[in-house]
Motif scaffolding. Sequence first.
Motif, short mmCIF file in Angstrom:
data_model
loop_
_atom_site.label_atom_id
_atom_site.label_comp_id
_atom_site.label_asym_id
_atom_site.label_seq_id
_atom_site.Cartn_x
_atom_site.Cartn_y
_atom_site.Cartn_z
N GLU A 210 17.49 45.77 25.47
CA GLU A 210 17.67 44.31 24.89
C GLU A 210 16.59 43.37 25.63
O GLU A 210 16.01 42.46 25.01
CB GLU A 210 18.95 43.72 24.62
CG GLU A 210 19.96 44.42 24.10
CD GLU A 210 19.85 44.14 22.38
OE1 GLU A 210 18.88 43.44 22.10
OE2 GLU A 210 20.34 44.77 21.81
N ASP B 41 19.34 50.94 30.46
CA ASP B 41 20.46 51.13 29.44
C ASP B 41 20.42 50.35 28.32
O ASP B 41 19.40 49.79 28.04
CB ASP B 41 21.71 51.09 30.55
CG ASP B 41 21.75 49.61 31.18
OD1 ASP B 41 20.83 48.77 30.73
OD2 ASP B 41 22.37 49.44 32.24
N HIS B 42 21.66 49.93 27.54
CA HIS B 42 21.28 49.20 26.53
C HIS B 42 20.99 47.65 26.85
O HIS B 42 20.08 47.21 26.23
CB HIS B 42 22.92 49.13 25.91
CG HIS B 42 22.84 48.16 24.34
ND1 HIS B 42 23.05 46.87 24.81
CD2 HIS B 42 22.79 48.58 23.27
CE1 HIS B 42 23.10 46.34 23.34
NE2 HIS B 42 22.91 47.47 22.39
N LEU C 127 17.36 51.38 20.55
CA LEU C 127 18.44 50.52 20.45
C LEU C 127 19.18 51.38 18.99
O LEU C 127 20.24 51.28 18.74
CB LEU C 127 18.40 49.31 20.25
CG LEU C 127 18.20 48.59 21.80
CD1 LEU C 127 17.57 47.18 21.42
CD2 LEU C 127 19.18 48.72 22.52
N ARG D 49 21.28 54.43 19.03
CA ARG D 49 22.75 54.30 19.44
C ARG D 49 23.45 53.76 18.43
O ARG D 49 24.62 53.94 18.45
CB ARG D 49 22.42 53.56 20.92
CG ARG D 49 21.53 54.27 21.94
CD ARG D 49 21.29 53.46 23.33
NE ARG D 49 20.43 54.13 24.16
CZ ARG D 49 20.25 53.66 25.26
NH1 ARG D 49 20.99 52.60 25.74
NH2 ARG D 49 19.28 54.20 26.29
#
Length: 345
Positions: free
Chosen positions: A249, A244-245, A284, A287
Motif C-alpha cells: 500500500e 507485506d500488505h 494487492l 490477496r
Amino acid sequence: MPMLDQITVWCSNLMQNAPVLAVAGLVALGVLAVLLIWQTVRLILASLRKISHLVQRRKHSRFNGISVIVADLAGPKGKQRSQELVLLLQKHLGAFTFGAPYEVTSMRQLKAKGAQGLRDTAKAHRDAFSAALVVWGQSERKSETSFQLMSRELDPETGYGRHETILLPEDLSEMTEAQERAAAYLFARAFQPGLADAVGFRLEKIKPVAELLETALENPGPIPADTLELIEDDFCTMALHCGDHEDLEYVVQLRRARLLSDGQLSRRTQIKARIDLGRALLSLSERRHNPTRIREAMDHLKQAIEILREHPVIGLATATSDAVRQGERMLTVRRKFSVTGGSVL
C-alpha cells in the motif's frame, strides 16, 4: 687551514671595501640556505608519504574484507566533510555487509585534471589498495555535498568500474540516525549492487533494509530530492520482493505521488514508477480481488510498455530480431528449394 684563512681575509676585505656587495652576498646566502632547507623538508615529507603509502598498501593487501577509501573532498571544509563521512560509514556500514568484515579509511585529496582525470586517479588507487569502493567529491558552501563513487563492480553499459554520484546534505551531522543509515546504504549499494534489486538476498536479510529505507522516506529531513528518489526506487523494489500488505500500500502511495508530482519526469522514472505501481496493485488484488485496481494496474503497465517502445535501444533490438527472423525464413526457403530440386512446393 690556509684556504679557510684566505677566505676569511677575503671576506673581511670585501666587507670593508664594498659593504653593499657584502650585504647582498649575505642575503643571497640566506635565501639559498632557506631554499635548501625547504627542499630538504619537502624530500623528507615526500619520503614519509611514500613510506606511508607502501605501509597502507601492504595493510590493505592483507585485509580479507570490504575496504572503502574516502579521499578528502575538494572545496571549503572538504577535509571535515570527508571525516564526517568516514565516521558515518564506520558506524552504519555493517548493517549492509551482513557479517563480512569491512574497514573505512581516509586519504589525501585526489589531484588530477578534469573529471576523467579524477576517475582515472580513483581507479588507480582502487586497484593499488584492492579497495571495493573509492569515494571523492566536492564540498560547496550552502549547497549539497557531491560524492563521487567508483567501485570494482562493472557497469554493464560501459564495461568499466561503476561510477555514480550521490548528493547528501552540506552538513552530515544534521541528519537523524535513520537518515544516516539510509545514506550508508547508498554507499553499500555501490559496491554491492545486488541490494538494489533484492532478488539475490534472502527475505530475512533484505526485509530490515527495506524497513530502514521506509523510515527514511517517512522523515526525509535534509536529504536532497535526487537522493530521495533513488531511495524510493530501491524501497519499492524491495517491498515488491518481500513486503507485506502495508508495504505494498505504501508503494502505491509513493508511486502515485511520484507520477502526479510537479515537473518533468525522466523516461526512466516514468517507466519504473508505472511498473512498480502496476505490480503493487496486482499483488494487492491477488490477496483481495479488486477489478478496479486490476484495470488501473493494466493501464499503468501498458503505458510503461508504450514508453519502452519509444526507447532507441528497444527499437534497435526489434530491428535486429526482425533481421534474424528474415534470415531464418531465407534459410528455410533454401532448404525447401534443395529438397524439391527447384520446383515450388
